[in-house]
Design an enzyme around this catalytic site. Structure first.
Site, PDB file in Angstrom:
ATOM      1  N   LYS A  83       0.849  -1.185   0.000  1.00 44.71           N
ATOM      2  CA  LYS A  83       0.000   0.000   0.000  1.00 44.71           C
ATOM      3  C   LYS A  83       0.888   1.240   0.000  1.00 44.71           C
ATOM      4  O   LYS A  83       1.973   1.257   0.600  1.00 44.71           O
ATOM      5  CB  LYS A  83      -0.898  -0.046   1.241  1.00 44.71           C
ATOM      6  CG  LYS A  83      -1.981   1.029   1.297  1.00 44.71           C
ATOM      7  CD  LYS A  83      -2.854   0.810   2.530  1.00 44.71           C
ATOM      8  CE  LYS A  83      -3.937   1.861   2.678  1.00 44.71           C
ATOM      9  NZ  LYS A  83      -4.775   1.613   3.879  1.00 44.71           N
ATOM     10  N   SER A 164      -9.471   1.735   3.058  1.00 44.53           N
ATOM     11  CA  SER A 164      -8.653   2.504   2.136  1.00 44.53           C
ATOM     12  C   SER A 164      -7.630   1.665   1.391  1.00 44.53           C
ATOM     13  O   SER A 164      -6.971   2.166   0.474  1.00 44.53           O
ATOM     14  CB  SER A 164      -7.940   3.614   2.921  1.00 44.53           C
ATOM     15  OG  SER A 164      -7.050   3.070   3.873  1.00 44.53           O
ATOM     16  N   SER A 188     -10.060  -0.775   6.992  1.00 45.05           N
ATOM     17  CA  SER A 188      -9.373  -0.532   5.716  1.00 45.05           C
ATOM     18  C   SER A 188      -8.704  -1.748   5.101  1.00 45.05           C
ATOM     19  O   SER A 188      -8.314  -1.715   3.944  1.00 45.05           O
ATOM     20  CB  SER A 188      -8.331   0.589   5.887  1.00 45.05           C
ATOM     21  OG  SER A 188      -8.968   1.812   6.166  1.00 45.05           O
TER      22      SER A 188
END
Length: 486
Positions: A83, A164, A188
């Protein structure tokens, strides 16, 4: 390349390496081709933000090492995506999806990245994400960032990706990497895992180091693995684990972590387990179709020998309301992170990021920056705000002590079972672990999963339950990646 890359597990890749059918270089190139075909053209899923310019060199080194001294372990030569809030001390920036940080280069790898590299993993690149882990503004769709654009769901591009860690979830589901690292503050990892039909492990806060990860909340942040199978997620978890004395949260886990998480991959793991279902509150938003998928999953667990306590309601569920913890901790945590990047860093404070966005509104403020401004203007950055202090105490009491702890003790449970990621906020505020597993698909295409949640450092139990359910059902199927035009 004869090797079938789609849905290949890490064990499949290692077997192909060992037989000479496949090299790490070929595997990296195979994933790069899939990214070109489906992420940057075709459906334009937009999940991969950057490719590591050194990925092929690293793969070559791993291939050579395998020939000369043998593999380091199960992740040797395996391509992994991170990420875009996870630091790498290489030629890729760490931006959290923000154009303001597009030229922000970390001085060193995050602790978990050092662990992955030591295990022989190839850092393939960075995955797109919801900008600043959804602390940018209100009303911005999950999976959108000003630097990377909108991530799309490979099962149905008209439905959300979740956030996210949207890019991490989509890239794993679409077979753009072997596995990925996500981060979770409140849903997330679990949310995109559910909507992308992958396995997500949200660990206990403090199980994995947060050093070198662009933060949101000091009390709730944690990295975690996202993969297509429970086994692969566990291999990632095992590789990232290790004590980091720079992360104070890790002290609580000393002596509470097993030497080998793969030892808990037990196909009979549901037999004799006591699993509670918090029906009150957490099922109110389910459609009939989703409820049917969930109830089917529960029926399978019963058949496998689990005792289902239904309901096992959480008495505080409706008392867990809006909290200022994230807003306050974001400003303090982000400013501390930026200050450590050194004098050459493009941004040194949250205030500077807001100013940059105001100067480049056409590129950065498609949805505004209301949350950034609120964090800057309505929190001191010192964690002394009265509302923050009271909310922090309330979160711990309602979610942990009077919430998960009380319910599991009352019913003598091994785990709680939630539909999709609906219990993620509860577990996040408690700092407790969860494992999400695919459980089926709705007629419109979007996947639907179940989530096992437990108390601190009970990952071994959750892994055992999730693996047994996965092996008995194997519900996951890959997205077709065919456009509607085709």
């Amino acid at each position: 390349m004869a090797f079938e890359i789609e849905e290949a597990t890490i064990a499949d890749m290692q077997a192909a390496f060992a037989s000479g059918e496949l090299t790490s270089r070929q595997l990296v190139l195979g994933y790069m081709n899939r990214i070109a075909d489906h992420d940057k053209s075709g459906l334009l899923l937009n999940s991969v933000l950057a490719i590591n310019p050194d990925a092929l060199f690293i793969a070559d080194a791993m291939d050579r090492e395998r020939e000369t001294s043998g593999p380091r372990g199960p992740l040797h030569g395996i391509p992994i995506l991170l990420k875009d809030n996870v630091d790498t001390g290489d030629k890729m920036p760490t931006s959290a999806g923000s154009l303001a940080l597009a030229d922000s280069y970390a001085p060193e790898d995050a602790f978990i990245v050092k662990q992955l590299r030591a295990a022989g993993a190839v850092i393939l690149g960075k995955a797109n994400m919801t900008e600043f882990a959804n602390m940018m503004t209100e009303g911005m769709p999950s999976g959108y960032s000003s630097r990377g654009g909108q991530v799309m769901n490979p099962y149905n591009i008209s439905t959300p990706t979740g956030g996210s860690s949207a890019g991490s979830g989509v890239s794993v589901s679409a077979n753009f990497c072997a596995a990925a690292v996500g981060t979770e503050t409140s849903g997330s990892i679990l949310n995109p895992s559910n909507l992308c039909s992958v396995v997500g492990i949200k660990p206990t806060v403090g199980l994995l180091s947060r050093t070198g990860i662009l933060p949101l909340s000091n009390s709730q942040d944690t990295p975690g693995p996202m993969a297509r199978t429970v086994t692969d997620a566990v291999l990632m978890l095992q590789a990232m684990a290790g004590y980091d004395d720079r992360d104070a949260a890790m002290g609580g886990g000393i002596g509470r972590q097993p030497a080998d998480y793969t030892a808990f991959l037990d196909k009979e793991g549901l037999a004799g387990a006591r699993i509670g279902i918090p029906r009150d509150y957490y099922f109110e938003e389910l459609t009939e179709e989703q409820l049917a998928i969930f109830d089917r999953a529960v029926g399978i667990m019963k058949e496998m020998g689990a005792t289902i306590v239904d309901p096992a309601n959480i008495a505080t569920a409706r008392s867990i309301v809006y909290s200022t913890v994230l807003l306050n901790e974001f400003k303090a945590s982000l400013n501390a992170y930026l200050a450590k990047l050194g004098p050459g860093a493009p941004m040194r404070t949250l205030k500077e990021i807001i100013a940059f966005n105001n100067e480049h509104q056409a590129e950065t403020l498609q949805y505004g920056q209301k949350t950034l401004i609120n964090a800057e203007c309505h929190s001191s950055g010192t964690l002394t705000d009265v509302r923050y202090l009271r909310d922090r105490e309330s979160d711990i009491r309602l979610c942990k002590e009077e919430g998960i702890d009380a319910t599991m003790k009352e019913h003598r449970l091994d785990a709680l079972l939630f539909p999709a990621d609906f219990g993620s906020r509860l577990a996040a505020r408690a700092g407790y672990p969860s494992v999400g597993v695919p459980a089926g698909y709705t007629k419109a295409g979007p996947p639907f999963g179940v989530c096992f949640t437990g108390r601190a450092y009970e990952e071994p139990t959750l892994i055992r339950l999730a693996y047994a359910f996965e092996q008995a059902t194997k519900f996951r199927r890959p997205p077709s990646l065919k456009s509607f035009i085709d």
